[in-house]
Design a protein around this motif. Structure first.
Motif, PDB file in Angstrom:
ATOM      1  N   LYS A 133       0.800  -1.347   0.098  1.00  0.00           N
ATOM      2  CA  LYS A 133      -0.090  -0.138   0.046  1.00  0.00           C
ATOM      3  C   LYS A 133       0.789   1.339  -0.023  1.00  0.00           C
ATOM      4  CE  LYS A 133      -4.101  -1.870   1.680  1.00  0.00           C
ATOM      5  NZ  LYS A 133      -4.154  -3.055   0.586  1.00  0.00           N
ATOM      6  N   VAL A 134       0.756   2.042  -1.174  1.00  0.00           N
ATOM      7  CA  VAL A 134       1.615   3.102  -1.347  1.00  0.00           C
ATOM      8  C   VAL A 134       1.212   4.013  -0.216  1.00  0.00           C
ATOM      9  CG1 VAL A 134       2.080   5.179  -2.799  1.00  0.00           C
ATOM     10  CG2 VAL A 134       1.724   3.088  -3.647  1.00  0.00           C
ATOM     11  N   LYS A 135       2.536   4.805   0.657  1.00  0.00           N
ATOM     12  CA  LYS A 135       2.439   5.843   1.611  1.00  0.00           C
ATOM     13  C   LYS A 135       2.832   6.951   0.799  1.00  0.00           C
ATOM     14  CE  LYS A 135       1.487   2.749   4.872  1.00  0.00           C
ATOM     15  NZ  LYS A 135       1.514   1.472   4.349  1.00  0.00           N
ATOM     16  N   GLN A 136       2.297   8.329   1.161  1.00  0.00           N
ATOM     17  CA  GLN A 136       2.882   9.455   0.301  1.00  0.00           C
ATOM     18  C   GLN A 136       3.456  10.556   1.528  1.00  0.00           C
ATOM     19  OE1 GLN A 136      -0.888  10.750  -1.580  1.00  0.00           O
ATOM     20  NE2 GLN A 136      -0.156   9.780  -3.477  1.00  0.00           N
ATOM     21  N   GLY A 137       4.417  11.056   0.798  1.00  0.00           N
ATOM     22  CA  GLY A 137       4.659  12.144   1.684  1.00  0.00           C
ATOM     23  C   GLY A 137       5.030  13.337   0.830  1.00  0.00           C
ATOM     24  N   PHE A 138       4.900  14.618   1.010  1.00  0.00           N
ATOM     25  CA  PHE A 138       5.096  15.855   0.432  1.00  0.00           C
ATOM     26  C   PHE A 138       5.630  16.933   1.086  1.00  0.00           C
ATOM     27  CE2 PHE A 138       0.373  15.174   0.765  1.00  0.00           C
ATOM     28  CZ  PHE A 138       0.018  16.489   1.428  1.00  0.00           C
ATOM     29  N   GLY A 139       6.044  17.982   0.431  1.00  0.00           N
ATOM     30  CA  GLY A 139       6.576  19.222   1.184  1.00  0.00           C
ATOM     31  C   GLY A 139       7.441  20.036   0.433  1.00  0.00           C
ATOM     32  N   VAL A 140       8.240  20.838   1.304  1.00  0.00           N
ATOM     33  CA  VAL A 140       8.876  21.933   0.681  1.00  0.00           C
ATOM     34  C   VAL A 140      10.317  21.835   1.437  1.00  0.00           C
ATOM     35  CG1 VAL A 140       7.112  23.535  -0.134  1.00  0.00           C
ATOM     36  CG2 VAL A 140       7.950  23.779   1.983  1.00  0.00           C
ATOM     37  N   GLY A 141      11.390  22.509   0.824  1.00  0.00           N
ATOM     38  CA  GLY A 141      12.503  22.654   1.578  1.00  0.00           C
ATOM     39  C   GLY A 141      13.431  23.505   0.887  1.00  0.00           C
ATOM     40  N   GLY A 142      14.483  23.724   1.578  1.00  0.00           N
ATOM     41  CA  GLY A 142      15.765  24.610   1.233  1.00  0.00           C
ATOM     42  C   GLY A 142      16.933  23.887   0.925  1.00  0.00           C
ATOM     43  N   ARG A 143      17.659  24.355   0.188  1.00  0.00           N
ATOM     44  CA  ARG A 143      18.938  23.808  -0.514  1.00  0.00           C
ATOM     45  C   ARG A 143      20.073  24.771  -0.219  1.00  0.00           C
ATOM     46  NH1 ARG A 143      15.777  20.323   0.259  1.00  0.00           N
ATOM     47  NH2 ARG A 143      14.961  18.747  -1.075  1.00  0.00           N
ATOM     48  N   TYR A 144      21.325  24.235  -0.201  1.00  0.00           N
ATOM     49  CA  TYR A 144      22.656  24.710   0.211  1.00  0.00           C
ATOM     50  C   TYR A 144      23.781  24.223  -0.792  1.00  0.00           C
ATOM     51  CZ  TYR A 144      26.415  27.832   1.542  1.00  0.00           C
ATOM     52  OH  TYR A 144      27.684  28.533   1.476  1.00  0.00           O
ATOM     53  N   LYS A 145      24.197  24.788  -1.581  1.00  0.00           N
ATOM     54  CA  LYS A 145      25.406  24.013  -2.363  1.00  0.00           C
ATOM     55  C   LYS A 145      26.545  24.173  -1.657  1.00  0.00           C
ATOM     56  CE  LYS A 145      23.624  24.909  -7.100  1.00  0.00           C
ATOM     57  NZ  LYS A 145      23.824  25.284  -8.566  1.00  0.00           N
ATOM     58  N   THR A 146      27.197  22.966  -1.549  1.00  0.00           N
ATOM     59  CA  THR A 146      28.517  22.938  -1.040  1.00  0.00           C
ATOM     60  C   THR A 146      29.635  22.147  -2.044  1.00  0.00           C
ATOM     61  OG1 THR A 146      28.577  20.846   0.330  1.00  0.00           O
ATOM     62  CG2 THR A 146      27.533  22.793   1.506  1.00  0.00           C
ATOM     63  N   PRO A 147      30.764  22.272  -1.951  1.00  0.00           N
ATOM     64  CA  PRO A 147      31.732  21.455  -2.720  1.00  0.00           C
ATOM     65  C   PRO A 147      31.529  19.916  -2.630  1.00  0.00           C
ATOM     66  CG  PRO A 147      32.820  23.103  -1.532  1.00  0.00           C
ATOM     67  CD  PRO A 147      31.555  23.250  -0.852  1.00  0.00           C
ATOM     68  N   ALA A 148      31.166  19.396  -1.572  1.00  0.00           N
ATOM     69  CA  ALA A 148      30.724  18.030  -1.141  1.00  0.00           C
ATOM     70  C   ALA A 148      29.201  17.608  -1.739  1.00  0.00           C
ATOM     71  CB  ALA A 148      30.959  17.482   0.453  1.00  0.00           C
ATOM     72  N   GLY A 149      28.430  18.475  -2.072  1.00  0.00           N
ATOM     73  CA  GLY A 149      27.080  18.255  -2.431  1.00  0.00           C
ATOM     74  C   GLY A 149      26.336  19.093  -1.670  1.00  0.00           C
ATOM     75  N   PRO A 150      24.839  19.198  -2.251  1.00  0.00           N
ATOM     76  CA  PRO A 150      23.880  20.107  -1.362  1.00  0.00           C
ATOM     77  C   PRO A 150      23.404  19.655  -0.075  1.00  0.00           C
ATOM     78  CG  PRO A 150      22.720  18.755  -3.076  1.00  0.00           C
ATOM     79  CD  PRO A 150      24.048  18.400  -3.074  1.00  0.00           C
ATOM     80  N   ILE A 151      23.021  20.438   0.653  1.00  0.00           N
ATOM     81  CA  ILE A 151      22.560  20.216   2.154  1.00  0.00           C
ATOM     82  C   ILE A 151      21.252  20.560   2.025  1.00  0.00           C
ATOM     83  CG2 ILE A 151      22.383  21.006   4.369  1.00  0.00           C
ATOM     84  CD1 ILE A 151      25.442  21.834   4.158  1.00  0.00           C
ATOM     85  N   ALA A 152      20.356  19.627   2.461  1.00  0.00           N
ATOM     86  CA  ALA A 152      18.824  20.002   2.123  1.00  0.00           C
ATOM     87  C   ALA A 152      18.265  19.878   3.538  1.00  0.00           C
ATOM     88  CB  ALA A 152      18.261  18.757   1.583  1.00  0.00           C
ATOM     89  N   LEU A 153      17.394  20.777   3.895  1.00  0.00           N
ATOM     90  CA  LEU A 153      16.285  20.890   5.079  1.00  0.00           C
ATOM     91  C   LEU A 153      14.816  20.742   4.479  1.00  0.00           C
ATOM     92  CD1 LEU A 153      16.192  20.937   7.916  1.00  0.00           C
ATOM     93  CD2 LEU A 153      16.146  23.682   7.929  1.00  0.00           C
ATOM     94  N   ASP A 154      14.193  20.016   4.918  1.00  0.00           N
ATOM     95  CA  ASP A 154      12.979  19.662   4.194  1.00  0.00           C
ATOM     96  C   ASP A 154      11.810  19.522   5.304  1.00  0.00           C
ATOM     97  OD1 ASP A 154      13.562  19.615   1.541  1.00  0.00           O
ATOM     98  OD2 ASP A 154      14.184  17.295   1.844  1.00  0.00           O
ATOM     99  N   LEU A 155      10.767  20.175   5.151  1.00  0.00           N
ATOM    100  CA  LEU A 155       9.488  20.214   5.795  1.00  0.00           C
ATOM    101  C   LEU A 155       8.508  19.179   5.061  1.00  0.00           C
ATOM    102  CD1 LEU A 155       7.672  20.724   8.420  1.00  0.00           C
ATOM    103  CD2 LEU A 155       7.030  22.705   7.480  1.00  0.00           C
TER     104      LEU A 155
END
Length: 124
Positions: free
Chosen positions: A83-105
Motif C-alpha cells: 500500500k503506497v504511503k505518500q509524503g510531500f513538502g517543501v525545503g531549502g537547499r545550500y550548495k557545498t563542494p561536497a554536495g547539497p545540504i537539504a532541510l525539508d518540511l
C-alpha cells in the motif's frame, strides 16, 4: 527504486536482506525505515519494496535554492499487501563542494504528521 526478495518464504532470511523504507532519502514525512511490516512492537522488513520521488529545485542564488517534492512508497510481504504511503513538502537547499545540504518540511499523508528532514548529499 523497486525490489523483491525471490524466496518461497521469509523464514531464514536475515532482517538485513529484507526491505524497509522511509526517511530523508526515500519517503520523506516518515521516520527512517519506519515503513515495512507493522507489528505492535516495531517494524520488520518485507519481501517487496517500491519507492518513487519527484523533486523540483529552483536555485535563487549561486548557492541557495528552494525545493518542492512528493515521495511515495512502502515495503510489504508481497505485492498484494503493498500500500503506497505518500509524503510531500517543501525545503531549502545550500550548495557545498561536497554536495547539497537539504532541510525539508515534509507531511506524511498516511500518518497525518509533519516531519523535519535533514540530509547531506555527497557528490561523486
Amino acid at each position: 527504486e523497486i525490489g523483491q526478495v525471490l524466496a518461497p518464504s521469509i523464514d531464514g532470511i536475515p532482517e538485513d536482506y529484507l526491505f524497509r523504507t522511509g526517511g530523508s532519502s526515500t519517503v520523506r514525512g516518515y521516520s527512517y525505515q519506519s515503513l515495512g511490516i507493522q507489528h505492535p512492537t516495531g517494524v520488520t522488513g518485507g519481501m517487496v519494496m517500491g519507492v518513487a520521488s519527484a523533486e523540483y529545485v529552483h536555485w535563487t542564488q549561486a548557492n541557495w535554492g528552494a525545493a518542492a517534492f512528493i515521495d511515495a512508497g512502502d515495503a510489504a510481504d508481497d505485492w498484494n499487501t503493498y500500500k503506497v504511503k505518500q509524503g510531500f513538502g517543501v525545503g531549502g537547499r545550500y550548495k557545498t563542494p561536497a554536495g547539497p545540504i537539504a532541510l525539508d518540511l515534509a507531511y506524511g499523508k498516511n500518518i497525518k504528521k509533519f516531519r523535519l528532514d535533514f540530509s547531506i548529499a555527497v557528490a561523486f
